[in-house]
Design an enzyme around this catalytic site. Structure first.
Site, PDB file in Angstrom:
ATOM      1  CB  THR A 536      -0.952   0.001   1.217  1.00  0.00           C
ATOM      2  OG1 THR A 536      -1.803  -1.129   1.117  1.00  0.00           O
ATOM      3  CG2 THR A 536      -1.817   1.250   1.227  1.00  0.00           C
ATOM      4  CG  PHE A 538       0.254   4.864   3.457  1.00  0.00           C
ATOM      5  CD1 PHE A 538      -0.937   4.865   4.150  1.00  0.00           C
ATOM      6  CD2 PHE A 538       0.923   3.655   3.296  1.00  0.00           C
ATOM      7  CE1 PHE A 538      -1.472   3.687   4.674  1.00  0.00           C
ATOM      8  CE2 PHE A 538       0.406   2.471   3.814  1.00  0.00           C
ATOM      9  CZ  PHE A 538      -0.799   2.499   4.508  1.00  0.00           C
TER      10      PHE A 538
END
Ligand code: PEP
Ligand code: MN
Length: 639
Positions: A536, A538
């Site tokens: 992921t 960010f």
């Protein structure tokens, strides 16, 4: 022994316990952990543990079973992070020390320093006293060499390390080096260990040529017992019957030592193999095995090196090694240590400390969505190297408002998952907050773990709670255990908090390992995600007025922008052509509906910048052909 103190113990009670132990000949160290405060007491004396247990303010007393005490993981559960100059060794980072075997001349040292710093080394090495097998070989330049090393380090802003071979040099070397190096041949020179330990300065302790791991840790204990807390262990190969390599690099020592000790461990594949061509694979293997860094010999002309030329890397080889390490570390959930903070950044940090809410100690805060133990919290801690107080907020919009109102200096937002795709809500929120800018990005690998109460086993689990995406991403594992009912929950870390509250061993959660430690839970199985390539990304955000200064002096390689085009044929094509003509590489393009204007769209573009001036020119040109253009941020990313 370990003395676990009661929570909220008063300073007076602490002083009484300390005095009691010191009167009986113990050395006492206070260790403030995440969950508890402990005293570590070591010494020659014997004492009935019960006499300590009954003292006011003591929760429990635990004997340390290992012969090394201060170096032991039993005493200190959290990893020790050693600071040298302005860099850190240990924890979640991987660092590189590089330089020649020996300091040969001022010019050579300056040249090598420039090369290794440019490629990403964060500490410079070079021997001034060389313990050579032959008395006729080059012995080093002594103090003059140390002067050159210090000058070279300063010229590129790197701390330096150099080997000390005798207690008589302790004072002389004190101001020249940031880290004393104790060589393999001196690992058990106990008088040297005592003298260096007394300075309290960081020490890199190499493993002896024929030393067991326990002997190595006992040598570290000597340093620690005499006053330094900052020991970096360095595996550099041991003697075996093998002769094709100079030594046998014992990489299995890394996970063994990591379990036994809280000290950082680095690996020296140069002396470990003695062969230039074997340094790169063994350095990568060391990082994969969990080493906190590598130390390698680099020379601008290895063929002319006065010592260890055959094992010294050419600068280009070192550069390749650093690039490969950069690619490897996200897989193991770490990031590469870089030289932090320029002057400008320090100024803006101080300004943020004045203008946003801080904790009692003046620490900066950053907001994340979720509950403690969330992946977002992990991303924040990695981006800021633990130098931030991460505060949980209920919703993404609260992350924005905390930053806008100065309750926190920064915020973190997940923007894309490699399996699930874009997180649109956050792009929409960026769109509706014109005073927020993106100042960086952090990528983390999502490793799901099955979290339970300590007494649970896989057969006794009846229900597992997690975010629907967490459950979906562990489908294969869950299919193999059909007796477990899947219960969707609003959040992965929230599910861990919930099973802690339920206190029912038949209930488990799927979340990151950090959630297990946040709630004192047990990890029954780690890495249960179906696809291990689960990352992921960010964004780190702050208020616009701080963003410019925060990223000043950096050479940005990423730019994020949004634009809306006029409603005419080829409008998007024209905009993209501007980027193409200016050599701005587009990584991602998304369209989002404009709120309140049905069937009109904004375009989000993530770009790779090779020339920042060209990027700015492209933005100017876009402004001429598009309806609106906004740069959400330009920043440096290791991705
Ligand atoms: C060195 O690092 O220069 C050195 C001499 O290493 P070791 O002590 O591991 O042989
Ligand atoms: Mn050497």
């Amino acid at each position: 022994m370990i003395i676990v103190l009661q929570k909220n113990i008063t300073e007076r009670k602490k002083a009484n316990i300390r005095a009691f132990l010191e009167d009986r000949g113990f050395q006492v160290r206070e260790i403030v952990g995440e969950e508890e405060i402990i005293f570590g007491a070591v010494g020659k004396s014997r004492i009935d543990l019960r006499s300590v247990e009954v003292l006011d303010g003591v929760n429990s007393v635990i004997p340390i079973s290992k012969p090394y005490k201060l170096a032991s993981r039993e005493l200190k559960k959290e990893d020790t992070i050693v600071r040298a100059g302005n860099i850190k060794i240990g924890g979640n980072r991987v660092m590189a020390i590089a330089g020649p075997c020996a300091i040969e001349s001022r010019e050579r040292m300056l040249d090598i320093a420039a090369e290794v710093a440019k490629a990403g080394a964060v500490m410079l090495r070079g021997g001034a006293f060389k313990p050579r097998t032959s008395p006729y070989a080059f012995q080093g330049l002594g103090e003059k060499g140390l002067m050159y090393l210090k000058e070279a380090g300063e010229s590129v802003g790197l701390p330096v390390t150099s080997e000390i071979v005798s207690p008589v040099y302790v004072d002389m070397m004190l101001d020249y080096v940031d880290v004393y190096q104790i060589g393999a041949r001196n690992m058990q020179n106990f008088e040297l260990l005592k003298a260096v330990g007394k300075t309290g300065k960081p020490v890199m302790l190499k493993r002896g040529l024929a030393a067991t791991i326990e002997e190595w840790l006992m040598a570290a204990e000597y340093l620690m017992a005499h006053g330094t807390d900052d020991v970096i262990l360095c595996e550099r190969g041991i003697r075996t019957f093998e002769t094709y390599t100079r030594n046998t690099l014992d990489l299995s020592a890394i996970p063994v030592v990591k379990k036994l000790s809280h000290l950082p461990v680095i690996v020296d594949p140069s002396h470990g193999t003695g062969l230039r061509g074997k340094v790169l694979p063994m350095a990568l293997a060391a990082v994969a095995a969990g080493a906190d860094g590598v130390m390698v010999e680099v020379h601008t002309e290895p063929d002319k090196a006065l010592s260890d030329g055959p094992q010294s890397l050419f600068p280009e080889q070192f550069e390749k090694l650093m690039r490969d390490i950069e690619a490897l570390v996200p897989v193991i959930g770490k990031s590469v240590e870089t030289i932090p903070m320029n002057k400008q950044k320090e100024i803006v940090i101080n300004e943020l400390k004045r203008s946003t809410d801080t904790d009692d100690k003046g620490g900066l805060k950053a907001s994340f969505q979720g509950v403690p133990g969330a992946y977002s919290e992990l991303a924040l801690n990695q981006f800021f190297d633990q130098d931030i107080i991460a505060e949980p907020y209920h919703a993404f919009k609260d992350v924005f408002s905390s930053v806008m109102h100065g309750h926190t200096a920064f915020g973190v937002l997940p923007v894309e998952n490699s399996l699930a795709g874009t997180i649109n809500d956050n792009f929409d929120l960026l769109l509706s907050h014109p005073d927020i800018e993106v100042i960086g990005e952090q990528q983390i690998r999502i490793i799901h773990t099955l979290i339970t109460l300590p007494e649970a086993d896989i057969d006794s689990i009846k229900k597992v709670y997690s975010h629907p995406q967490g459950l979906a991403q562990c489908a294969d594992f869950l299919d193999r255990h059909p007796h477990i009912e899947k219960v969707p929950f609003f959040d992965t870390a929230g599910a861990a908090a919930y099973i802690k509250e339920l206190n029912d061993p038949s209930c488990a959660a799927i979340a990151g390992a950090q959630a297990a430690s946040a709630y004192g839970l047990h990890i029954l199985k780690e890495g249960i995600e179906t696809n291990p390539r689960n990352y992921t990304r960010f964004y780190i955000i702050t208020r616009e007025e701080f963003a410019k200064d925060f990223t000043a002096n950096e050479t940005p390689n990423r730019g994020v922008l949004i634009f809306s085009t006029k409603n005419k044929p080829g409008a998007l094509f024209t905009a993209l052509q501007v980027l193409s003509n200016r050599g701005v590489n587009m990584n991602k393009l998304e369209s989002r509906p404009i709120l309140g204007k049905p069937w009109e769209y904004m375009f989000f573009v993530e770009t790779e910048i090779s020339d920042i001036d060209e990027f700015h020119l492209a933005v100017q040109e876009l402004k001429a052909s598009c309806q609106t253009v906004r740069v959400l941020g330009t920043f440096t990313s290791g991705r």
